[in-house]
Structures are given as C-alpha cells and as structure tokens.
Design a protein around this motif. Sequence first.
Motif, mmCIF file in Angstrom:
data_model
loop_
_atom_site.group_PDB
_atom_site.id
_atom_site.type_symbol
_atom_site.label_atom_id
_atom_site.label_comp_id
_atom_site.label_asym_id
_atom_site.label_seq_id
_atom_site.Cartn_x
_atom_site.Cartn_y
_atom_site.Cartn_z
ATOM 1 N N LEU A 171 6.549 92.261 72.977
ATOM 2 C CA LEU A 171 7.095 91.635 71.775
ATOM 3 C C LEU A 171 7.035 92.513 70.529
ATOM 4 C CD1 LEU A 171 8.451 89.086 70.771
ATOM 5 C CD2 LEU A 171 6.197 88.126 70.285
ATOM 6 N N PRO A 172 5.914 93.207 70.241
ATOM 7 C CA PRO A 172 5.878 94.012 69.010
ATOM 8 C C PRO A 172 6.984 95.065 68.954
ATOM 9 C CG PRO A 172 3.663 93.736 69.891
ATOM 10 C CD PRO A 172 4.601 93.222 70.927
ATOM 11 N N THR A 173 7.185 95.807 70.047
ATOM 12 C CA THR A 173 8.214 96.837 70.063
ATOM 13 C C THR A 173 9.609 96.225 70.023
ATOM 14 O OG1 THR A 173 6.740 98.230 71.376
ATOM 15 C CG2 THR A 173 9.034 98.895 71.261
ATOM 16 N N LEU A 174 9.801 95.096 70.720
ATOM 17 C CA LEU A 174 11.098 94.425 70.698
ATOM 18 C C LEU A 174 11.441 93.931 69.294
ATOM 19 C CD1 LEU A 174 11.105 92.343 74.001
ATOM 20 C CD2 LEU A 174 12.685 94.171 73.400
ATOM 21 N N LEU A 175 10.460 93.377 68.590
ATOM 22 C CA LEU A 175 10.716 92.895 67.235
ATOM 23 C C LEU A 175 11.105 94.048 66.313
ATOM 24 C CD1 LEU A 175 7.905 90.224 66.727
ATOM 25 C CD2 LEU A 175 10.353 89.841 67.044
ATOM 26 N N ASP A 176 10.421 95.189 66.465
ATOM 27 C CA ASP A 176 10.794 96.370 65.680
ATOM 28 C C ASP A 176 12.223 96.794 66.001
ATOM 29 O OD1 ASP A 176 8.401 96.483 64.396
ATOM 30 O OD2 ASP A 176 7.517 98.014 65.681
ATOM 31 N N GLY A 177 12.571 96.756 67.293
ATOM 32 C CA GLY A 177 13.916 97.143 67.687
ATOM 33 C C GLY A 177 14.972 96.189 67.149
ATOM 34 N N PHE A 178 14.686 94.881 67.182
ATOM 35 C CA PHE A 178 15.636 93.902 66.653
ATOM 36 C C PHE A 178 15.774 94.033 65.130
ATOM 37 C CE2 PHE A 178 14.451 91.105 70.465
ATOM 38 C CZ PHE A 178 15.484 91.627 71.222
ATOM 39 N N TYR A 179 14.654 94.340 64.470
ATOM 40 C CA TYR A 179 14.709 94.552 63.019
ATOM 41 C C TYR A 179 15.601 95.748 62.701
ATOM 42 C CZ TYR A 179 13.207 95.771 58.309
ATOM 43 O OH TYR A 179 13.189 96.085 56.967
ATOM 44 N N ASP A 180 15.439 96.802 63.492
ATOM 45 C CA ASP A 180 16.245 97.995 63.280
ATOM 46 C C ASP A 180 17.735 97.694 63.496
ATOM 47 O OD1 ASP A 180 15.983 101.069 62.935
ATOM 48 O OD2 ASP A 180 17.326 100.849 64.649
#
Length: 242
Positions: A171-180
């Motif tokens: 989840l942490p990396t996915l959230l960063d990716g979605f934010y990007d």
Amino acid sequence: MAPAVQYLVMIIKPHAVHKKLKIIQTLEQHGFRINGERCIDISFDEAWYICKDERGKMATDSASVENKMQSLMGTAIVLLVSHLGSAFEAVAHALGPEDPAEAVKVNPQSVCARFGETGPFNAVIASVNASAATREIQHFFPRFSDIFHGPISNIAEERIAIDAYFREKMLPTLLDGFYDLCVRKPAQPVPHLSAYLLNNNPNHPKIFKPGEYVFGMSSPSGLTREVEQETQNYAFCSQNRR
C-alpha cells in the motif's frame, strides 16, 4: 435422541431474485429455516468457484458448465439455511430435479418447477453434501463457520494476514504511485505506474547515476520517450511530497 440440525447454502439465481419471498416461503414450508442472507454480485470467478467440485475440478461437459456459470452471473441472493434431520434429502425434494421441464413432470410443487425457467435457469441451487456445505459456508458466511462446523478452517486468520501484508508491503508504494499519477496525469498511465513501481521498489530500488540514463534513447525496458522523461523526476516528486 433428537435429530441434529444441519446447515447448508442455497443460492437464488439472478433471474429468480424478484421471486425471493415466494421461494423462501416455499422453503419454509418444507421445514427449512433461514439463518443468514446476503445479496452479492456473482462474477465469472465467483461462478467458477460455485461450479467446481471439492477437488477444484470442473465437469467434463464444458458446455453445461458454461451454461450453469452463465445462469449464476449477476445479482443473486445467498441463503444460509438449516434443517432438522436429513437436510440434503429434504433439499432434493424441495428443489426437485435440476431441469425445470423434468421438475414440472416429476415434482410440480418443487421450487425448480414453480420458479425455474429453462435449462440451468432453475431458480435455486444448494449444497450437494456436507463437505460442499462446509466449503460454501466458509466462503459465503465465514463468521458462522466455526459455530456450525467447528474450527476446521483458519480462513478469517488468512484474510487478516493477507490484509496486513498488503498494507505493510504494497500500500505505501502504491499510494505514492497513485499520487504521482494524479500530479502528472500522463498520457500513458499504466506504463507510467509500472515504471514507478519498478523504480521505487523499496526492496530493490533503481538509482540512475548521472550520464547512465540518456533521455531520448530507447531504454532496456522499452518505455516511450514521454515515460522515460517522467521517470527521471520520480525521486524529486516523492522527496518534495515527503
């Protein structure tokens, strides 16, 4: 000695959902008690799970399986029912033959005869035996599983472990990716997110040194020039947000 209460799962198929009250009334007349009810959208995967046997195998007649799965897909009602005594014999009598045309001849008062249409569109299906009932209760009514059948499955613990793994590892990396993605709004969001996840894998991060990544040249990953340009700024974007 009083007969034991047996539990099983029944599914009111999508085409018969609008007849739910009459179907339940018919089941209650045959001695069944409704202990739980769920309204679910049955997808292809869910229909496959319902149709497979205890070994995870499908019937050899692929055409009949496909038709049965088709009759299940859509919004259906899943019932957790109980019966005093021989529940599976009572099911066979209450539902009747699977083919509605045959049910009309053999048992005209059965659920299939009264509410079925044609072929696999036979209104209701039910657990075929105790083993299938256990598996289906675990799947559709997991919080009732231990009450009715004892602690024979750790399905609840498995779901908790899967959820914890997802929250911690993904989840942490996915959230960063979605934010990007939201910030950049790239023309090719799927390759963009894929590149972000590969380049920001917390276990194996990719670090591009000066002169190592040349803009405009085709990369080993085969990404387009637009995606290549965007990947060079990932670290800067993430650092500013943090």
